[in-house]
Structures are given as structure tokens and as C-alpha cells.
Write a protein that holds these residues in place. Structure first.
Motif, short mmCIF file in Angstrom:
data_model
loop_
_atom_site.label_atom_id
_atom_site.label_comp_id
_atom_site.label_asym_id
_atom_site.label_seq_id
_atom_site.Cartn_x
_atom_site.Cartn_y
_atom_site.Cartn_z
N ASN A 3 0.85 -1.16 -0.04
CA ASN A 3 -0.02 0.03 -0.02
C ASN A 3 0.77 1.32 0.03
O ASN A 3 1.22 1.73 1.04
CB ASN A 3 -0.93 0.28 1.24
CG ASN A 3 -1.65 1.00 1.14
OD1 ASN A 3 -1.77 1.95 0.33
ND2 ASN A 3 -2.60 1.24 2.43
N ALA A 4 1.41 1.70 -1.23
CA ALA A 4 2.23 2.75 -1.41
C ALA A 4 1.73 4.20 -0.71
O ALA A 4 2.64 4.95 -0.25
CB ALA A 4 2.67 2.88 -2.92
N ASP A 5 0.49 4.22 -0.51
CA ASP A 5 -0.06 5.41 -0.04
C ASP A 5 -0.68 5.43 1.42
O ASP A 5 -1.39 6.31 1.78
CB ASP A 5 -1.23 5.97 -0.93
CG ASP A 5 -0.82 6.20 -2.26
OD1 ASP A 5 0.11 6.80 -2.51
OD2 ASP A 5 -1.66 5.96 -3.17
N VAL A 6 0.00 4.39 2.16
CA VAL A 6 -0.39 4.20 3.49
C VAL A 6 -0.42 5.47 4.44
O VAL A 6 -0.96 5.63 5.19
CB VAL A 6 0.25 2.80 4.19
CG1 VAL A 6 1.86 3.26 4.27
CG2 VAL A 6 -0.52 2.53 5.34
N LEU A 7 0.72 6.21 4.07
CA LEU A 7 1.08 7.39 4.82
C LEU A 7 0.62 8.80 4.45
O LEU A 7 0.94 9.65 5.13
CB LEU A 7 2.60 7.36 5.02
CG LEU A 7 3.22 6.35 5.94
CD1 LEU A 7 4.75 6.61 5.94
CD2 LEU A 7 2.72 5.99 7.29
N ALA A 8 -0.26 8.58 3.34
CA ALA A 8 -0.79 9.76 2.69
C ALA A 8 -1.76 10.66 3.70
O ALA A 8 -1.75 11.79 3.55
CB ALA A 8 -1.76 9.53 1.72
N SER A 9 -2.20 10.24 4.74
CA SER A 9 -3.01 10.91 5.84
C SER A 9 -2.28 11.11 7.26
O SER A 9 -3.12 11.60 7.86
CB SER A 9 -4.56 10.26 6.08
OG SER A 9 -4.26 9.09 6.37
N THR A 10 -1.25 10.76 7.13
CA THR A 10 -0.35 10.90 8.33
C THR A 10 0.88 11.75 8.05
O THR A 10 2.27 11.13 7.94
CB THR A 10 -0.13 9.75 9.13
OG1 THR A 10 0.65 8.83 8.20
CG2 THR A 10 -1.17 9.14 9.54
N PRO A 11 0.92 13.04 7.78
CA PRO A 11 2.20 13.84 7.50
C PRO A 11 3.29 13.68 8.39
O PRO A 11 4.27 13.81 7.76
CB PRO A 11 1.42 15.31 7.46
CG PRO A 11 0.14 15.18 8.07
CD PRO A 11 -0.59 14.05 8.08
N ALA A 12 3.06 13.65 9.71
CA ALA A 12 4.09 13.70 10.57
C ALA A 12 5.00 12.36 10.34
O ALA A 12 6.11 12.30 10.52
CB ALA A 12 3.69 13.89 11.92
N LEU A 13 4.23 11.31 10.09
CA LEU A 13 4.73 10.01 9.94
C LEU A 13 5.32 9.88 8.53
O LEU A 13 6.39 8.98 8.47
CB LEU A 13 3.80 8.82 10.12
CG LEU A 13 3.17 8.46 11.61
CD1 LEU A 13 2.37 7.50 11.58
CD2 LEU A 13 4.57 8.40 12.47
#
Length: 203
Positions: A168-178
Motif C-alpha cells: 500500500n504505497a499511499d499508506v502514509l498519505a493521511s499522516t504527514p508527521a509519519l
């Protein structure tokens, strides 16, 4: 200067955290990768009787998360105070819980249960961990999970999310700090050099 040897199978798996920590420390090490037959020969003399192990001048140490914290504390990124060490170690084990669930799902032989476990990881375990860690990093205000510099916890976060992002390449799309933390670890020069040269493996 002490000599280090990491022994594990031909995979990132549970040895990669220690490898990344050694790389971050700037410490050269022997990356020993064994197959099943060789492990059968080594196992009777391995305590605890599982991999990975880290040998330091011939002294054998075990348990993947503890190996990483051993290296981190020795080289100054495992926590300065006893309280820091405790917090960082607790985060390492919290993050490692995701790896345990992923491994369990991956090796499940019953196809229906395997599908159920994988769905639980993707829809429940990963989102819950990301929500929690996003909050921790944001509140800390230094771009890392604890303290002001990259620690074992941050390295393990990168280590596990590297695998998650393969599916899931976009797994961090909604967690900018991470997302920023992931890039921070990936682009740290010594770890980036190791990542660029390490053998490719599925897991």
C-alpha cells in the motif's frame, strides 16, 4: 574496536532492525545469512534457540528488539536517561506488534483464516498504529517519536512501514508527521547506504 556479526535467514525479517541500527551507528558488521540446513546445525548452540543473533567479539546475544536497543544504547540513540530508554523500548515493542501480526498472517496455512488475518492487519491494526504514532510524533514536536533525534523506535517504524508500503504505497498519505519521519529515517546517510546495498528479499 569490537567485531559484530548478525546471523539470520536470507531476509530482512526480524534481523533488519539490528542491521539498520548498526548501519545508523556507522558500525561495520558481518551480515551472515543461513539456509535451513545450516540453521539446523547452528540451533543446538544458539540460546535462545532462534534467530536473529548478534555476536559481539564472539559473545552471542539474542532477541531481535533487545539486540537493536543494545546497539542503540551503546551508540547513543537508545535513550539518554533511564526514562527515555524505557519509553523508546516500549515504542519499539509496540511497533513490533504489527510485525508479529503480519508474520502470523503471512505464514497462516488455512487460506480462509489467512485472508481474515490479512484483512484485520490492513483495516484495523495498521490504521490504529498509524493514528497513535501520528499523535505521538505531532505532540513531541521534534519530528521523531521521542526525544530530539532518531532512535530505535523511529528506525523500527521505518523498518515495518517499508514492508507495509510494498502493498500500500499511499499508506502514509493521511499522516504527514509519519510520512516525514519515514523519509527522515530512509534518507539518513548511513542507513540510506545500507538500504541501497542490502540484498533484495520479499519479507
Amino acid at each position: 574496536m569490537p567485531s559484530y556479526r548478525v546471523t539470520y535467514f536470507d531476509a530482512r525479517g526480524r534481523a533488519e532492525l539490528a542491521r539498520l541500527c548498526l548501519a545508523h551507528a556507522g558500525q561495520e558488521f558481518e551480515d551472515r545469512r543461513v539456509a535451513g540446513a545450516e540453521w539446523g546445525e547452528l540451533k543446538p548452540n544458539t540460546t535462545p534457540p532462534y534467530l536473529p543473533t548478534l555476536e559481539v567479539d564472539g559473545l552471542q546475544l539474542g532477541e531481535s528488539c533487545m539486540l537493536a536497543q543494545y546497539v542503540a544504547q551503546k551508540y547513543g540513540f537508545g535513550g539518554d536517561s533511564d526514562e527515555d530508554k524505557h519509553i523508546i523500548t516500549s515504542y519499539v515493542y509496540y511497533i513490533d506488534g504489527l510485525l508479529t501480526k503480519m508474520v502470523t498472517a503471512h505464514f497462516e496455512k488455512d487460506e480462509e483464516r489467512k485472508k481474515s488475518l490479512q484483512e484485520e492487519v490492513q483495516t484495523k491494526v495498521v490504521p490504529e498504529l498509524l493514528t497513535k504514532c501520528e499523535s505521538i510524533v505531532s505532540k513531541n514536536g521534534a519530528g521523531v517519536l521521542h526525544g530530539s533525534k532518531i532512535s530505535t523506535a523511529d528506525i523500527h517504524f521505518y523498518n515495518i512501514l517499508f514492508l507495509v508500503k510494498k502493498h500500500n504505497a499511499d499508506v502514509l498519505a493521511s499522516t504527514p508527521a509519519l510520512s516525514a519521519l519515514y523519509d527522515k529515517v530512509a534518507n539518513e546517510p548511513k542507513m540510506a547506504a545500507w538500504i541501497a546495498k542490502r540484498p533484495e528479499s520479499e519479507f
